[in-house]
Design a protein around this motif. Sequence first.
Motif, PDB file in Angstrom:
ATOM      1  N   SER A  17       0.824  -1.214   0.000  1.00 19.84           N
ATOM      2  CA  SER A  17       0.000   0.000   0.000  1.00 19.84           C
ATOM      3  C   SER A  17       0.853   1.257   0.000  1.00 19.84           C
ATOM      4  N   LYS A  18       2.138   1.141   0.332  1.00 21.93           N
ATOM      5  CA  LYS A  18       3.014   2.315   0.417  1.00 21.93           C
ATOM      6  C   LYS A  18       3.766   2.564  -0.898  1.00 21.93           C
ATOM      7  N   CYS A  19       4.470   1.553  -1.416  1.00 23.98           N
ATOM      8  CA  CYS A  19       5.295   1.757  -2.617  1.00 23.98           C
ATOM      9  C   CYS A  19       4.673   1.155  -3.887  1.00 23.98           C
ATOM     10  N   GLY A  20       3.649   0.331  -3.751  1.00 23.07           N
ATOM     11  CA  GLY A  20       2.972  -0.238  -4.917  1.00 23.07           C
ATOM     12  C   GLY A  20       3.617  -1.480  -5.499  1.00 23.07           C
ATOM     13  N   MET A  21       4.657  -2.003  -4.857  1.00 26.48           N
ATOM     14  CA  MET A  21       5.329  -3.206  -5.365  1.00 26.48           C
ATOM     15  C   MET A  21       4.386  -4.402  -5.306  1.00 26.48           C
ATOM     16  N   GLN A  22       4.390  -5.211  -6.391  1.00 22.11           N
ATOM     17  CA  GLN A  22       3.524  -6.381  -6.452  1.00 22.11           C
ATOM     18  C   GLN A  22       4.361  -7.642  -6.422  1.00 22.11           C
ATOM     19  N   ARG A  23       3.796  -8.677  -5.804  1.00 25.94           N
ATOM     20  CA  ARG A  23       4.494  -9.963  -5.719  1.00 25.94           C
ATOM     21  C   ARG A  23       3.473 -11.064  -5.943  1.00 25.94           C
ATOM     22  N   LYS A  39       4.631  -7.695   5.588  1.00 26.59           N
ATOM     23  CA  LYS A  39       5.346  -6.448   5.354  1.00 26.59           C
ATOM     24  C   LYS A  39       6.017  -6.517   3.997  1.00 26.59           C
ATOM     25  N   CYS A  40       6.125  -5.368   3.350  1.00 32.44           N
ATOM     26  CA  CYS A  40       6.761  -5.273   2.040  1.00 32.44           C
ATOM     27  C   CYS A  40       8.267  -5.523   2.166  1.00 32.44           C
ATOM     28  N   ASP A  41       8.866  -6.167   1.158  1.00 33.72           N
ATOM     29  CA  ASP A  41      10.298  -6.456   1.181  1.00 33.72           C
ATOM     30  C   ASP A  41      11.145  -5.213   0.883  1.00 33.72           C
ATOM     31  N   SER A  42      10.643  -4.277   0.075  1.00 33.73           N
ATOM     32  CA  SER A  42      11.450  -3.124  -0.317  1.00 33.73           C
ATOM     33  C   SER A  42      11.281  -1.923   0.612  1.00 33.73           C
ATOM     34  N   CYS A  43      10.110  -1.742   1.196  1.00 36.08           N
ATOM     35  CA  CYS A  43       9.898  -0.690   2.185  1.00 36.08           C
ATOM     36  C   CYS A  43       9.213  -1.358   3.381  1.00 36.08           C
ATOM     37  N   ASP A  44       8.888  -0.645   4.400  1.00 34.64           N
ATOM     38  CA  ASP A  44       8.244  -1.271   5.556  1.00 34.64           C
ATOM     39  C   ASP A  44       6.732  -1.097   5.539  1.00 34.64           C
ATOM     40  N   GLY A  45       6.155  -0.880   4.374  1.00 33.82           N
ATOM     41  CA  GLY A  45       4.706  -0.750   4.257  1.00 33.82           C
ATOM     42  C   GLY A  45       4.028  -2.107   4.383  1.00 33.82           C
ATOM     43  N   MET A  46       2.734  -2.077   4.580  1.00 34.63           N
ATOM     44  CA  MET A  46       1.962  -3.320   4.681  1.00 34.63           C
ATOM     45  C   MET A  46       1.458  -3.727   3.294  1.00 34.63           C
ATOM     46  N   SER A  47       1.569  -5.001   3.000  1.00 32.62           N
ATOM     47  CA  SER A  47       1.041  -5.544   1.750  1.00 32.62           C
ATOM     48  C   SER A  47      -0.345  -6.109   1.994  1.00 32.62           C
TER      49      SER A  47
END
Length: 59
Positions: A17-23, A39-47
């Motif tokens: 939800s923070k950086c928009g990275m998809q997995r 938690k996101c791998d690239s930033c500490d945002g929540m996925s």
Amino acid sequence: MFSKKKITLEYTVEKCSKCGMQRKRKFSQGDVLFAECSKCDSCDGMSFIEKVFGETLEQ
């Protein structure tokens, strides 16, 4: 004659939800759309789970 066997593989797409990275990962029991999952791998945002889908393969 011989019919091809079809297999459906289930996948889950998580989006930060923070950086928009998809997995993309394999679906696991209990995955629910829009639920926070990790938690996101690239930033500490929540996925959260954005998409659950299946791909059909013929053998």
